[in-house]
Scaffold this motif. Sequence first.
Motif, short mmCIF file in Angstrom:
data_model
loop_
_atom_site.label_atom_id
_atom_site.label_comp_id
_atom_site.label_asym_id
_atom_site.label_seq_id
_atom_site.Cartn_x
_atom_site.Cartn_y
_atom_site.Cartn_z
N CYS A 20 0.85 -1.20 0.00
CA CYS A 20 0.00 0.00 0.00
C CYS A 20 0.89 1.26 0.00
O CYS A 20 1.05 1.91 1.03
CB CYS A 20 -0.94 -0.01 1.20
SG CYS A 20 -2.18 -1.30 1.10
N THR A 21 1.43 1.53 -1.14
CA THR A 21 2.37 2.65 -1.25
C THR A 21 1.64 3.96 -1.57
O THR A 21 0.48 3.95 -2.00
CB THR A 21 3.37 2.39 -2.40
OG1 THR A 21 2.61 2.26 -3.61
CG2 THR A 21 4.17 1.13 -2.15
N GLN A 22 2.34 5.05 -1.35
CA GLN A 22 1.78 6.37 -1.67
C GLN A 22 1.44 6.45 -3.16
O GLN A 22 0.40 7.00 -3.55
CB GLN A 22 2.79 7.46 -1.30
CG GLN A 22 2.31 8.88 -1.53
CD GLN A 22 1.17 9.29 -0.60
OE1 GLN A 22 1.23 9.07 0.60
NE2 GLN A 22 0.12 9.89 -1.14
N GLU A 23 2.29 5.84 -3.99
CA GLU A 23 2.07 5.87 -5.46
C GLU A 23 0.76 5.17 -5.81
O GLU A 23 0.00 5.64 -6.64
CB GLU A 23 3.23 5.16 -6.20
CG GLU A 23 4.55 5.90 -6.16
CD GLU A 23 5.24 5.87 -4.79
OE1 GLU A 23 4.98 4.91 -4.02
OE2 GLU A 23 5.99 6.81 -4.48
N LYS A 24 0.52 4.02 -5.14
CA LYS A 24 -0.73 3.28 -5.43
C LYS A 24 -1.95 4.09 -4.99
O LYS A 24 -2.98 4.09 -5.64
CB LYS A 24 -0.72 1.92 -4.72
CG LYS A 24 0.00 0.87 -5.52
CD LYS A 24 -0.45 -0.51 -5.06
CE LYS A 24 0.31 -1.56 -5.82
NZ LYS A 24 0.17 -2.89 -5.19
#
Length: 141
Positions: A42-46
Motif C-alpha cells: 500500500c504505497t503512496q504511489e498506489k
Amino acid sequence: MSSFLKSLFSKQEATKEEPARAGGEKQTKRKSKKKQKNDPGCTQEKWDALVESGENLSGVAEPFKVTMEELKKHNTKDDCWIAVRGKVYNVTAYAPYHPDGAKKIFKHSGIDATKQYMKAHADVNEEEMLRTCYVGPLVDS
Ligand code: HEM
C-alpha cells in the motif's frame, strides 16, 4: 625497491585514497529513522493512482453536511470517518496506506482529529489526497 621507498610509496597511496571531507567532519551514512507502517504494497504511489482513477471512495453519492452526531457513528475499521479542518472524509480505504499505520487512523475514527492531525502533517495536503473520500463539511448541528 628499498624498504624506505616502499613505505614512502604506500603512504602516498594511502593519502590519495583518503576521501575529501568538508570541514574534516566524519562521514556517516544517512539512514532515515522514519519507519513506514503502511500495509505491505500500500504505497503512496498506489494511493495516488487510486485517487487519480476518480473512483468514489466516500461511500456517499453526494457530499452532505455532517453533524458531530453523524460523524460519531462512523467509528469502525469498516466504516471510518475522520474530520480534518472542517471537512469530513471517509478514510476506510485510505487507512492501510497511512504511512504511520492504519491503527493511528482507526484510533481517531468518528472524531474531529484536526488538532492531532496538525501536529504531524505540516506538509500534507489532505484535501487533495482525500478528494475522492470527501463526505462533506462538518457542521455544528
Ligand atoms: C485523516 C487523514 C490523514 C492523512 C491523509 C494522513 C496522511 C499522512 C501522510 C501522507 C504522512 C506522511 C508524512 C511524511 O512522511 O512527511 C503521515 C504521517 C503521519 N501521520 Fe497521518 N494522515 C492522516 C491522519 C492522521 C491522524 C488522525 C493522525 C493522528 C495523530 C496521524 C498521525 C501521523 C503521524 C504521527 C505521522 C508520522 C509523522 C512523521 O513521521 O513525521 N495521521 N500521515
